[in-house]
Design an enzyme around this catalytic site. Sequence first.
Site, PDB file in Angstrom:
ATOM      1  N   LYS A  22       0.940  -1.242   0.114  1.00 43.52           N
ATOM      2  CA  LYS A  22       0.005  -0.028  -0.152  1.00 43.52           C
ATOM      3  C   LYS A  22       0.971   1.234   0.186  1.00 43.52           C
ATOM      4  O   LYS A  22       0.455   2.185  -0.991  1.00 43.52           O
ATOM      5  CB  LYS A  22      -0.906   0.042   1.252  1.00 43.52           C
ATOM      6  CG  LYS A  22      -1.656   1.264   1.454  1.00 43.52           C
ATOM      7  CD  LYS A  22      -2.383   1.176   2.725  1.00 43.52           C
ATOM      8  CE  LYS A  22      -1.606   1.557   4.125  1.00 43.52           C
ATOM      9  NZ  LYS A  22      -1.504   3.018   4.347  1.00 43.52           N
ATOM     10  N   CYS A 116      -3.059  21.328  10.815  1.00 47.75           N
ATOM     11  CA  CYS A 116      -2.425  22.383  10.059  1.00 47.75           C
ATOM     12  C   CYS A 116      -1.008  21.912   9.702  1.00 47.75           C
ATOM     13  O   CYS A 116      -0.668  21.088   9.866  1.00 47.75           O
ATOM     14  CB  CYS A 116      -2.396  23.737  11.012  1.00 47.75           C
ATOM     15  SG  CYS A 116      -1.591  23.419  12.532  1.00 47.75           S
ATOM     16  N   ARG A 121       0.067  15.275  12.525  1.00 48.23           N
ATOM     17  CA  ARG A 121       0.578  14.685  11.114  1.00 48.23           C
ATOM     18  C   ARG A 121       1.019  16.040  10.289  1.00 48.23           C
ATOM     19  O   ARG A 121       0.365  16.327   9.272  1.00 48.23           O
ATOM     20  CB  ARG A 121      -0.587  14.037  10.676  1.00 48.23           C
ATOM     21  CG  ARG A 121      -1.083  12.743  11.427  1.00 48.23           C
ATOM     22  CD  ARG A 121      -0.165  11.694  11.676  1.00 48.23           C
ATOM     23  NE  ARG A 121       0.434  11.129  10.417  1.00 48.23           N
ATOM     24  CZ  ARG A 121      -0.101  10.108   9.701  1.00 48.23           C
ATOM     25  NH1 ARG A 121      -1.288   9.784  10.355  1.00 48.23           N
ATOM     26  NH2 ARG A 121       0.679   9.510   8.550  1.00 48.23           N
ATOM     27  N   ASP A 304       4.641   1.064  12.185  1.00 46.20           N
ATOM     28  CA  ASP A 304       3.342   0.359  11.474  1.00 46.20           C
ATOM     29  C   ASP A 304       3.400  -1.100  12.047  1.00 46.20           C
ATOM     30  O   ASP A 304       2.434  -1.582  11.581  1.00 46.20           O
ATOM     31  CB  ASP A 304       3.437   0.353   9.978  1.00 46.20           C
ATOM     32  CG  ASP A 304       3.413   1.960   9.446  1.00 46.20           C
ATOM     33  OD1 ASP A 304       3.510   2.118   8.363  1.00 46.20           O
ATOM     34  OD2 ASP A 304       2.972   2.785  10.366  1.00 46.20           O
TER      35      ASP A 304
END
Length: 422
Positions: A22, A116, A121, A304
């Site tokens: 992915k 923002c 993130r 992850d």
Amino acid sequence: MDKLLIRGRERLSGTIPISGSKNAVLPMMAASLLTRGLTTIRNVPDLVDVHTMSNVLRIIGAKVVFEDNVLQIDTETFNYPEAPYDLVRKMRATYYVLAPLLAHMKKAKVSLPGGCVIGPRPVDQHIKALEALGARIRLEKGYIIADAEELHGCEIFFDLVSVGATAQAMMAATLAKGDTILENVAKEPEVVALAQFLSSMGAKIKGAGSDIIEIKGVEQLQPTDFTNIPDRIETGTYMAAAVITGSRLTLEGADQKNIKTIIRKMREVGATVKTVKNGIEVAGPSVIKPTDIHTHPFPAFPTDMQAQMMAILSVADGRSVITEGIYPERFSHAPELCRLGAQIVIEDNKALVTGVHKLEGASVMASDLRASAALVLAGLVADGETEILRVYHIDRGYEKIEEKLAAVGAQMKRIKEGDDET
Ligand code: EPZ
């Protein structure tokens, strides 16, 4: 919303096919905007995130066809350099179109991916790189608006290692005038795969996977026909399934060179892992040993895989400490694992996990993509039935997860919203 029902404590055995990556294919899809013509990408996983990115490309004016895990992206007539909020908010990675649109169309308008520029993130390193290459960037009503008559090569030293910022800078630099040096870059296999994809389009890139990437700008790139790499996080997740259930699984198509740190950690908790003809074979231990985990940029242990390791360590024979070095709050799976009987205490960016002899099935809520995977793993080993709600999270990153696990013996089924549970 669909949910998954899992009856635990089944031993698994057999072979699980690994899908395409992915996190490698999403930037490749964006990079197809760097040229005009028909780009083909093979071994593409059938995921919600891939369809979201396809929809962004369609809005920009590309024609996208996805069939039998092959993507065909025709950018002959694309003409609308904008990625709207309602798609970017669904998936942060849609921001990847910013650099290609800027480099090819000289302008771009892309929604901020939630928060923002320097908020949760953040994208400050992306902005820094594109401004260094000569882009004028302003923020307006939640959008990044960028334009540049011409991008010019330069030297960029990233303040921190960012996969996304490295990918954006690499894509923009391929069509800049002159040479670009990128330092303090991400070395993830997905960055290396993107560099290979761009090179197959005619880009001149060297050093991807090392600390310094050098790019010589070219006038134009050509469409390509490229085969995507296997998904190393999906591979790690199914390795975790073998470990947590004490089973032996063959993961077909897995590429062991991209998962060395994951293999090391699985061996530390007692698994045996060996390379076989078409992938890897993992045999889980009868007793899982505790270990400590520190997540950091590649080649360190990947963030992850942190949630999946927490599920394993929840039923280890002793105490483990997980330190999250990338996203300090990435522990939304912890309270849900505790609902299944796990003993986990969170202190800042650390999770103190005391292994328990068994977990009890219950209703739990999926949250982010990898947290959902951790709940599936716990459900495989919990006594009784585990019901996982909001599985759309898991559909973002795991192709046919219930089919793949049921095919090796898991008692697992999906209840579609509105269906009854009989
Ligand atoms: C990629 O996200 C992956 N997503 C993530 O996988 C993965 O967790 C992450 O890399 C880290 O490996 C895709 O590839 C689509 P980063 P990305 O920029 O590029 C901070 C999954 O589960 N940062 O490397 O967004 C950031 O806040 C997903 O498949 C800045 O401060 O991650 C984070 O703390 C989740 N400023 C750290 O850097 C920036 O401009 C690493 O983020 C950019 C990032």
